[in-house]
Design an enzyme around this catalytic site. Structure first.
Site, PDB file in Angstrom:
ATOM      1  N   HIS A   1     114.874  -6.246 -14.943  1.00  0.00           N
ATOM      2  CA  HIS A   1     115.710  -6.140 -16.787  1.00  0.00           C
ATOM      3  C   HIS A   1     115.525  -7.428 -17.806  1.00  0.00           C
ATOM      4  O   HIS A   1     114.535  -8.374 -17.001  1.00  0.00           O
ATOM      5  CB  HIS A   1     117.181  -6.916 -16.346  1.00  0.00           C
ATOM      6  CG  HIS A   1     117.702  -5.656 -15.561  1.00  0.00           C
ATOM      7  ND1 HIS A   1     118.352  -4.434 -15.985  1.00  0.00           N
ATOM      8  CD2 HIS A   1     118.383  -5.491 -14.140  1.00  0.00           C
ATOM      9  CE1 HIS A   1     118.708  -3.455 -14.661  1.00  0.00           C
ATOM     10  NE2 HIS A   1     118.850  -4.356 -13.814  1.00  0.00           N
TER      11      HIS A   1
ATOM     12  N   GLU B   1     121.366   0.798 -19.628  1.00  0.00           N
ATOM     13  CA  GLU B   1     121.536   0.534 -18.364  1.00  0.00           C
ATOM     14  C   GLU B   1     120.688   2.042 -17.741  1.00  0.00           C
ATOM     15  O   GLU B   1     120.788   3.131 -18.291  1.00  0.00           O
ATOM     16  CB  GLU B   1     123.062   1.398 -18.260  1.00  0.00           C
ATOM     17  CG  GLU B   1     123.393   0.953 -16.131  1.00  0.00           C
ATOM     18  CD  GLU B   1     123.186  -0.030 -15.894  1.00  0.00           C
ATOM     19  OE1 GLU B   1     121.499  -0.506 -16.109  1.00  0.00           O
ATOM     20  OE2 GLU B   1     123.510  -1.893 -15.744  1.00  0.00           O
TER      21      GLU B   1
ATOM     22  N   SER C   1     123.923  -4.469 -18.692  1.00  0.00           N
ATOM     23  CA  SER C   1     124.456  -4.802 -17.959  1.00  0.00           C
ATOM     24  C   SER C   1     125.006  -6.341 -17.443  1.00  0.00           C
ATOM     25  O   SER C   1     126.290  -6.396 -16.442  1.00  0.00           O
ATOM     26  CB  SER C   1     123.607  -4.308 -16.741  1.00  0.00           C
ATOM     27  OG  SER C   1     122.645  -5.262 -15.944  1.00  0.00           O
TER      28      SER C   1
ATOM     29  N   HIS D   1     120.294 -10.429 -12.361  1.00  0.00           N
ATOM     30  CA  HIS D   1     119.713 -10.329 -11.569  1.00  0.00           C
ATOM     31  C   HIS D   1     118.692  -9.221 -11.698  1.00  0.00           C
ATOM     32  O   HIS D   1     117.872  -8.839 -12.788  1.00  0.00           O
ATOM     33  CB  HIS D   1     120.430  -9.316 -10.502  1.00  0.00           C
ATOM     34  CG  HIS D   1     121.146  -7.792 -11.479  1.00  0.00           C
ATOM     35  ND1 HIS D   1     122.558  -7.201 -12.092  1.00  0.00           N
ATOM     36  CD2 HIS D   1     120.593  -6.335 -11.363  1.00  0.00           C
ATOM     37  CE1 HIS D   1     122.532  -6.298 -12.407  1.00  0.00           C
ATOM     38  NE2 HIS D   1     121.047  -5.887 -11.507  1.00  0.00           N
TER      39      HIS D   1
ATOM     40  N   CYS E   1     123.085   2.503  -6.852  1.00  0.00           N
ATOM     41  CA  CYS E   1     121.202   3.308  -7.203  1.00  0.00           C
ATOM     42  C   CYS E   1     121.029   4.413  -5.995  1.00  0.00           C
ATOM     43  O   CYS E   1     120.395   4.922  -6.243  1.00  0.00           O
ATOM     44  CB  CYS E   1     120.139   1.823  -7.506  1.00  0.00           C
ATOM     45  SG  CYS E   1     120.665   0.564  -8.557  1.00  0.00           S
TER      46      CYS E   1
ATOM     47  N   ASP F   1     115.090  -0.570  -4.703  1.00  0.00           N
ATOM     48  CA  ASP F   1     115.769  -1.472  -5.062  1.00  0.00           C
ATOM     49  C   ASP F   1     115.642  -2.572  -3.975  1.00  0.00           C
ATOM     50  O   ASP F   1     116.765  -3.095  -3.978  1.00  0.00           O
ATOM     51  CB  ASP F   1     117.006  -1.476  -5.684  1.00  0.00           C
ATOM     52  CG  ASP F   1     116.759  -0.773  -7.072  1.00  0.00           C
ATOM     53  OD1 ASP F   1     115.525   0.081  -7.529  1.00  0.00           O
ATOM     54  OD2 ASP F   1     117.793  -0.004  -7.502  1.00  0.00           O
TER      55      ASP F   1
ATOM     56  N   ALA G   1     121.677  -0.125  -3.576  1.00  0.00           N
ATOM     57  CA  ALA G   1     123.236   0.273  -2.950  1.00  0.00           C
ATOM     58  C   ALA G   1     123.176   0.932  -2.665  1.00  0.00           C
ATOM     59  O   ALA G   1     123.361   1.863  -3.676  1.00  0.00           O
ATOM     60  CB  ALA G   1     124.731  -0.961  -3.537  1.00  0.00           C
TER      61      ALA G   1
ATOM     62  N   ASP H   1     114.791  -2.682 -10.266  1.00  0.00           N
ATOM     63  CA  ASP H   1     115.467  -2.834 -11.364  1.00  0.00           C
ATOM     64  C   ASP H   1     114.705  -3.856 -12.498  1.00  0.00           C
ATOM     65  O   ASP H   1     113.667  -4.509 -11.222  1.00  0.00           O
ATOM     66  CB  ASP H   1     117.166  -3.530 -11.288  1.00  0.00           C
ATOM     67  CG  ASP H   1     118.440  -2.911 -10.954  1.00  0.00           C
ATOM     68  OD1 ASP H   1     117.742  -1.543 -11.444  1.00  0.00           O
ATOM     69  OD2 ASP H   1     119.310  -3.026 -10.951  1.00  0.00           O
TER      70      ASP H   1
ATOM     71  N   LYS I   1     113.288   0.673 -13.474  1.00  0.00           N
ATOM     72  CA  LYS I   1     114.308   0.788 -14.526  1.00  0.00           C
ATOM     73  C   LYS I   1     114.613  -0.412 -14.732  1.00  0.00           C
ATOM     74  O   LYS I   1     114.449  -0.993 -14.546  1.00  0.00           O
ATOM     75  CB  LYS I   1     114.658   1.918 -13.416  1.00  0.00           C
ATOM     76  CG  LYS I   1     115.806   1.440 -12.199  1.00  0.00           C
ATOM     77  CD  LYS I   1     116.059   2.337 -11.749  1.00  0.00           C
ATOM     78  CE  LYS I   1     116.812   1.558 -10.341  1.00  0.00           C
ATOM     79  NZ  LYS I   1     118.261   0.969  -9.905  1.00  0.00           N
TER      80      LYS I   1
END
Length: 190
Positions: free
Chosen positions: A58, A107, A64, A75, A139, A14, A135, A56, A100
């Site tokens: 999304h 989530e 989330s 985000h 993740c 990420d 982070a 990520d 993902k």
């Protein structure tokens, strides 16, 4: 310093614009991982070690997000600048990108959650993964714990991770070490 060996892989978690300074969910000093991870990526390429990048990815109405009752600001929305990998990150042409948290109602912090990452690693006979990225306390932690649960040996690229807060980073590190991850502060293996 460990040497790369057959059956190793590198997993970069990420390193996306929204998690870097100026992004909508910035990790403090998140951009400091980029030169470190670039050295690992380059070393992996030279050694013929496969490199995987999680992201990520999304939908705009992801569970989330605060507007849907989640804990985070919007985000890494699919096909936005915030969801893109930082342009300074070396993403090899043959790297595998694992998306993902792509379903609005689910989530997913781990690169293994509802993805084919474990299967792809097994198809390549991978036994050990080196993990770095963002982070640490979310993740990276989830990806490391799932990799261990899937039976892979895990080495965390310590200079190549950053987290949100000292307390949550400390707890995440303890959880990863307790589960069997090894933190590696060395330069990339030759």
């Amino acid at each position: 310093m460990p040497a790369f060996r057959d059956h190793d892989a590198l997993v970069i978690v990420d390193v996306q614009n929204d998690f870097l300074p100026g992004g909508s969910l910035a990790v403090p000093e998140g951009d400091a991982v980029i030169p470190v991870l670039n050295r690992w990526i380059d070393a992996a390429e030279q050694a013929g070690i496969p490199v995987f990048f999680t992201r990520d990815w999304h939908p705009a109405d992801h569970v989330s997000f605060a507007a849907q009752g989640g804990p985070w600001p919007p985000h890494c929305v699919q096909d936005t600048v915030g969801a893109a990998f930082d342009e300074r990150l070396h993403v090899p042409a043959d790297a595998t990108v694992v998306s993902k948290a792509t379903h609005p109602e689910a989530e997913a912090y781990s690169g293994f959650d509802a993805t084919d990452l474990a299967d792809m690693l097994r198809e390549l006979d991978i036994e050990r993964v080196f993990v770095g990225g963002l982070a640490t306390d979310y993740c990276v932690r989830a990806t490391v714990l799932d990799a261990l649960h899937e039976g892979f040996e895990v080495r965390v690229v310590e200079p190549g991770i950053r987290g949100i807060g000292a307390e949550t980073v400390g707890k995440a590190r303890a959880a990863m070490e307790d589960a069997g991850a090894v933190f590696d502060a060395s330069e990339p293996p030759a």
